[in-house]
Write a protein that holds these residues in place. Structure first.
Motif, mmCIF file in Angstrom:
data_model
loop_
_atom_site.group_PDB
_atom_site.id
_atom_site.type_symbol
_atom_site.label_atom_id
_atom_site.label_comp_id
_atom_site.label_asym_id
_atom_site.label_seq_id
_atom_site.Cartn_x
_atom_site.Cartn_y
_atom_site.Cartn_z
ATOM 1 N N ALA A 79 0.577 13.381 -8.502
ATOM 2 C CA ALA A 79 0.799 12.987 -7.105
ATOM 3 C C ALA A 79 1.214 11.530 -6.976
ATOM 4 O O ALA A 79 2.103 11.198 -6.190
ATOM 5 N N VAL A 80 0.578 10.639 -7.738
ATOM 6 C CA VAL A 80 0.896 9.222 -7.578
ATOM 7 C C VAL A 80 2.206 8.828 -8.256
ATOM 8 O O VAL A 80 2.648 7.689 -8.133
ATOM 9 N N SER A 81 2.839 9.767 -8.983
ATOM 10 C CA SER A 81 4.161 9.475 -9.543
ATOM 11 C C SER A 81 5.271 9.764 -8.537
ATOM 12 O O SER A 81 6.437 9.499 -8.808
ATOM 13 N N TYR A 82 4.894 10.311 -7.361
ATOM 14 C CA TYR A 82 5.834 10.439 -6.251
ATOM 15 C C TYR A 82 5.790 9.128 -5.471
ATOM 16 O O TYR A 82 4.879 8.896 -4.679
ATOM 17 N N TYR A 126 -0.748 2.775 -5.483
ATOM 18 C CA TYR A 126 -0.014 4.025 -5.382
ATOM 19 C C TYR A 126 -0.966 5.166 -5.009
ATOM 20 O O TYR A 126 -2.088 5.234 -5.499
ATOM 21 N N GLY A 127 -0.496 6.070 -4.141
ATOM 22 C CA GLY A 127 -1.273 7.263 -3.810
ATOM 23 C C GLY A 127 -2.276 7.079 -2.693
ATOM 24 O O GLY A 127 -3.272 7.802 -2.635
ATOM 25 N N CYS A 128 -2.030 6.143 -1.774
ATOM 26 C CA CYS A 128 -3.005 5.837 -0.715
ATOM 27 C C CYS A 128 -2.773 6.715 0.515
ATOM 28 O O CYS A 128 -1.696 6.664 1.121
ATOM 29 N N VAL A 170 0.867 -1.177 0.000
ATOM 30 C CA VAL A 170 0.000 0.000 0.000
ATOM 31 C C VAL A 170 0.904 1.228 0.000
ATOM 32 O O VAL A 170 1.388 1.664 1.047
ATOM 33 N N GLY A 171 1.147 1.766 -1.189
ATOM 34 C CA GLY A 171 2.045 2.906 -1.326
ATOM 35 C C GLY A 171 1.427 4.177 -0.776
ATOM 36 O O GLY A 171 0.379 4.624 -1.250
ATOM 37 N N ALA A 172 2.058 4.768 0.235
ATOM 38 C CA ALA A 172 1.521 5.974 0.865
ATOM 39 C C ALA A 172 1.533 7.149 -0.107
ATOM 40 O O ALA A 172 2.378 7.229 -1.003
ATOM 41 N N ARG A 173 0.589 8.056 0.079
ATOM 42 C CA ARG A 173 0.488 9.230 -0.784
ATOM 43 C C ARG A 173 1.518 10.273 -0.369
ATOM 44 O O ARG A 173 1.684 10.565 0.816
ATOM 45 N N ALA A 174 2.192 10.849 -1.345
ATOM 46 C CA ALA A 174 3.207 11.865 -1.060
ATOM 47 C C ALA A 174 2.552 13.130 -0.512
ATOM 48 O O ALA A 174 1.414 13.457 -0.864
#
Length: 332
Positions: free
Chosen positions: A86-89, A151-153, A73-77
């Motif tokens: 945003a989700v490319s961070y 991504y972006g969670c 679960v990729g955290a949101r930058a």
């Protein structure tokens, strides 16, 4: 399904459009066995954390499990809510991400997908509003294991993911489970947007009508400008288009679930000719697939209803604007 395989050449071309900013992520292992669903959860931040976790061979099938989902679960930058990229961070270092590419077999096209402001099945929601997500999924038919990166969670989305997967009562963890979960999360976001924007525009229509009512006297107020009405209609039109595009993608998901049932979950041949599934696994996958498709079909109906609602509001604002403009035209 070429997008499910890793492609080093594609990654080398696409890596430069990603930004790496290590922050804490949640990693879930959800396994199904005879006793039910079991979830393991760890929090990882530094390269050392990821190294230690990967060294434990975390993606191997859990003991006695019949199907499994490994989910990062990729955290949101911490960027602006409406930042389109945003989700490319990505919340890990480049070296850690390269290892995840190899372990999770992430295909390189996801780099372009998460950097694009569109709604794609592989998997990207619209970045026109805050809260957009992206996801990559790799399914291994021989072991019934799905490797997933979202991504972006933000914290709320992360908690929803953990709760929904941990409380699942599916007989098997069908590979379309993360895809259906992605659809549910996007549906919740779009439904909230429709409610907020239709409520605001209904009030605008009421204000316009009050301006036309001579009985209101001094309380008639000032009619909204033509420019603001046009802007509102364009924004609602954009939301309607996103709903329609998402509806088409949900239909694609239903079709893909059907293809998996025919081409992969075949009791006579086994998935990919490698491992013949047991009767219990086939029954569980069929039952889970039916529930997933039933829910996705319900989402299609719900989305069509929201599209019609948007159209009604657009027509209402347009008519109210015309009537207001006509009433203000000096009579000859």
């Amino acid at each position: 399904m070429d997008w499910l395989r890793s492609d080093d050449a594609v990654w080398e071309q696409n890596m430069d459009i990603l930004t790496f900013d290590p922050i804490q992520c949640q990693v879930l292992t959800i396994a199904r066995d005879k006793t039910g669903i079991h979830t393991r959860r760890v929090s990882l931040t530094s390269d050392q954390d990821w190294e230690s976790w990967l060294a434990t061979d975390p993606l191997k099938p859990a003991p006695e499990s019949s199907s499994q989902i490994n989910l990062v679960v990729g955290a949101r930058a911490p960027v602006e809510p409406l930042e389109p990229a945003a989700v490319s961070y990505l919340p890990f270092s480049e070296s850690t991400f390269r290892k995840l590419i190899d372990v999770f077999r992430i295909h390189g096209t996801i780099a372009r997908t998460i950097n694009r402001n569109t709604d794609l099945y592989n998997c990207r929601s619209s970045a026109s509003w805050a809260g957009d997500l992206a996801m990559s999924v790799t399914f291994c038919p021989s072991s019934l294991i799905s490797h997933v990166v979202m991504y972006g969670c933000d914290e709320d989305i992360t908690n929803q993911i953990v709760r929904r997967l941990s409380n699942s009562d599916l007989l098997e963890l069908h590979p379309m489970v993360p895809v259906a979960l992605f659809a549910e999360l996007e549906w919740n976001r779009l439904d909230k947007l429709v409610h907020e924007k239709t409520t605001a525009l209904l009030q605008r229509i009421v204000n316009m009508m009050n301006c036309l009512d001579p009985t209101m006297g001094r309380n008639r107020g000032e009619a909204p400008s033509l420019a603001s009405s046009i802007r509102d209609c364009l924004e609602m039109g954009n939301l309607k288009n996103v709903l329609q595009a998402f509806k088409r993608k949900v239909v694609d998901m239903i079709q893909h679930a059907d293809e998996l049932e025919v081409d992969v979950f075949n009791p006579s041949e086994g998935p990919g000719g490698e491992t013949v599934l047991s009767e219990a696994q086939l029954h569980g996958l069929k039952d889970s697939g039916f529930k997933i498709k039933d829910r996705l079909k319900h989402l299609v109906d719900e989305l069509e209803g929201r599209v019609q609602k948007c159209e009604g509001i657009i027509n209402g604002v347009s008519l109210a604007s015309q009537l207001t403009a006509f009433s203000m035209t000096p009579s000859r």
